[in-house]
Design a protein around this motif. Structure first.
Motif, short mmCIF file in Angstrom:
data_model
loop_
_atom_site.label_atom_id
_atom_site.label_comp_id
_atom_site.label_asym_id
_atom_site.label_seq_id
_atom_site.Cartn_x
_atom_site.Cartn_y
_atom_site.Cartn_z
N LYS A 253 0.24 -0.73 -7.57
CA LYS A 253 0.10 0.21 -6.45
C LYS A 253 -1.19 -0.02 -5.66
O LYS A 253 -1.74 0.90 -5.07
N ARG A 254 -1.65 -1.25 -5.63
CA ARG A 254 -2.78 -1.61 -4.77
C ARG A 254 -2.26 -1.98 -3.39
O ARG A 254 -1.26 -2.69 -3.27
N LEU A 255 -2.92 -1.51 -2.35
CA LEU A 255 -2.51 -1.82 -0.98
C LEU A 255 -2.78 -3.29 -0.69
O LEU A 255 -3.91 -3.77 -0.84
N VAL A 256 -1.72 -4.02 -0.28
CA VAL A 256 -1.89 -5.44 0.03
C VAL A 256 -1.55 -5.76 1.48
O VAL A 256 -1.87 -6.85 1.96
N GLY A 257 -0.92 -4.82 2.20
CA GLY A 257 -0.60 -5.08 3.60
C GLY A 257 0.29 -4.01 4.18
O GLY A 257 0.56 -2.99 3.54
N ILE A 258 0.77 -4.27 5.39
CA ILE A 258 1.68 -3.35 6.07
C ILE A 258 2.79 -4.16 6.75
O ILE A 258 2.60 -5.32 7.11
N VAL A 259 3.95 -3.52 6.89
CA VAL A 259 5.03 -4.08 7.70
C VAL A 259 5.13 -3.23 8.95
O VAL A 259 5.25 -2.01 8.87
#
Length: 471
Positions: A253-259
């Motif tokens: 659940k680490r933020l790695v990006g966005i779509v």
């Protein structure tokens, strides 16, 4: 630039998209051929990057690189991201290595990964080796995710804030990072280990008390997807919640990006194209443009299912041969075979289209799978009854008696009910088996309705003929 007057080019208010690209391409080719490079710069200055990209793509190969070199550096990078993959590869071959590296370095990570997917592996390895360490790391990470998942679709260019930041501090961070991010309208909050903990909109941040902590004004319930989430599910989530962007997290659940929504629009178009091809039993390439594909490749993709259908319809021929006695006695029966199997195929195609669309939008789950099949079966029966009103009188008149009319009527009702049931059930079955329902349903429904329709019709006619003769 108007060639006659030398005045700057102005696109008419109603001249958009296709027409604008056509006109720009015509003027570009004329100016480049004449060596009017200042005119080219003036021509392209008011034009949107996407329209410039389309116009360049319409130029002869020898002029594409020349037109591209006349763009300003920042504009060239943005235009390059809109170019078709074939034009991108052509420019990579024609531009100097330094120019190529600069373009690839400055591209957003998701667009760079899409470009690398189209390039030969040898070229990708060379370009990766020449990227800066940070861009190489990000690109290699995204290339490591499975194709057509959120990990391959996302960009890492997003702003993440901390719960202990004040609203004033957060605004400063947003101003500083805004030029380098994909969007600033959705801001994500993470802890020290980059675990996604919250979200807030730019509106919420701007209207918050400058001294308020981000942890107090953020929304803690964050809709997100994992890196291995299928791109269709990502598109449905953005559509469902009307998001401009959707955060992507890893297994911890680490933020790695966005779509972002613009990438999702491309996915929706791609998936819709695949479904349309599949519904016609055409094997489509992942990203190939049919109108630019080699005709031998096009024929190879189509012929596979045609061979399957030819072999399968041999069963129809076999059924007719097994019931040749009844056709010898009443030759007119053969005249209605195309009508019956054609009707069955059309009804089956209609039902499968509705069900496949329901699977795609996930609305069929609300109705229930069994209820959906029963609903289509009833619809098929109603269609059969409606068609009886027109077909049976005609068949009765042509047959000069009840035999042909009764055989056609009974068979028509049975075939439309069966075809609608098969059209609804087969896509659900294939979906449950993990197969593409759009690709698998078309040939199987056609074959099943043809074989079953002919069998029902001829056996019904044989039974009626037997009982009429015994009376």
């Amino acid at each position: 630039m108007n060639e006659a007057t030398g005045a700057p080019f102005e696109a008419p208010a109603l001249l958009k998209g296709q027409h604008l690209a056509d006109e720009v391409a015509d003027q570009l080719e004329s100016m480049l051929s004449a060596g009017n490079y200042d005119g080219v710069k003036s021509l392209l200055e008011p034009v949107q990057p996407v329209d410039i990209a389309e116009a360049i793509g319409r130029l002869p190969l020898i002029l594409q690189a020349l037109a591209f070199r006349l763009l300003a550096k920042n504009e060239a990078i943005e235009v390059y991201e809109y170019l078709d993959p074939g034009v991108q590869q052509s420019l990579l071959d024609r531009l100097r290595s330094g120019e190529v590296l600069e373009i690839v370095e400055q591209m957003s990570p998701d667009d760079r990964v899409r470009l690398f997917d189209e390039l030969p592996a040898k070229v990708v390895r060379r370009l990766l080796a020449e990227l800066s360490p940070e861009e190489r790391r990000v690109t290699a990470q995204m290339l490591g995710y499975q194709a057509e998942t959120a990990g391959r679709l996302m960009t890492n260019e997003c702003i993440d804030l901390k719960e202990f930041h004040s609203a004033a501090q957060a605004l400063t961070i947003v101003r500083r990072q805004a030029p380098f991010t994909e969007t600033i309208y959705s801001l994500y909050v993470t802890d020290r280990e980059r675990h996604l903990t919250g979200i807030l909109s730019l509106r919420d941040l701007v209207t918050a008390d400058p001294e308020a902590l981000i942890g107090d004004v953020m929304t803690k319930d964050v809709v997100n997807v994992r890196t291995d989430t299928d791109q269709e599910e990502v598109a449905r989530a953005i559509q469902r919640y009307d998001f401009l962007a959707l955060p992507v997290v890893d297994s911890e659940k680490r933020l790695v990006g966005i779509v972002t929504v613009d990438d999702v629009i491309d996915v929706i178009e791609q998936e819709a194209t695949r479904d349309l091809y599949a519904a016609g039993a055409v094997q489509a390439g992942d990203e190939d443009d049919y109108f630019q594909s080699n005709l031998f490749v096009v024929a190879r993709r189509r012929v596979v299912w045609l061979f399957v259908l030819v072999l399968a319809n041999g069963l129809t021929t076999k059924v007719i041969a097994m019931n040749d006695e009844v056709l010898k006695q009443v030759v007119l029966l053969a005249a209605f075979i195309p009508l019956l199997i054609g009707t069955g195929g059309n009804v089956g195609a209609q039902s499968s289209t509705v069900v496949i669309r329901g699977l795609s939008t996930q609305r069929i789950q609300n109705l229930g799978l069994l209820r959906a099949v029963i609903r289509e079966a009833i619809a098929g029966a109603l269609l059969g009854l409606l068609m009886l009103c027109f077909v049976v009188p005609f068949a009765w008149w042509q047959g000069q008696g009840p035999l042909v009319g009764a055989a056609v009527g009974i068979s028509l009702l049975a075939i439309t009910t069966l075809a609608a049931t098969a059209g609804a059930a087969l896509p659900l079955l294939f979906d449950r088996m993990g197969l593409d329902p759009a690709l698998m349903s078309a040939p199987f429904i056609t074959t099943a309705t043809d074989v079953a329709g002919v069998f029902i019709y001829l056996r019904t006619a044989s039974w009626l003929l037997h009982h009429i003769n015994t009376l």
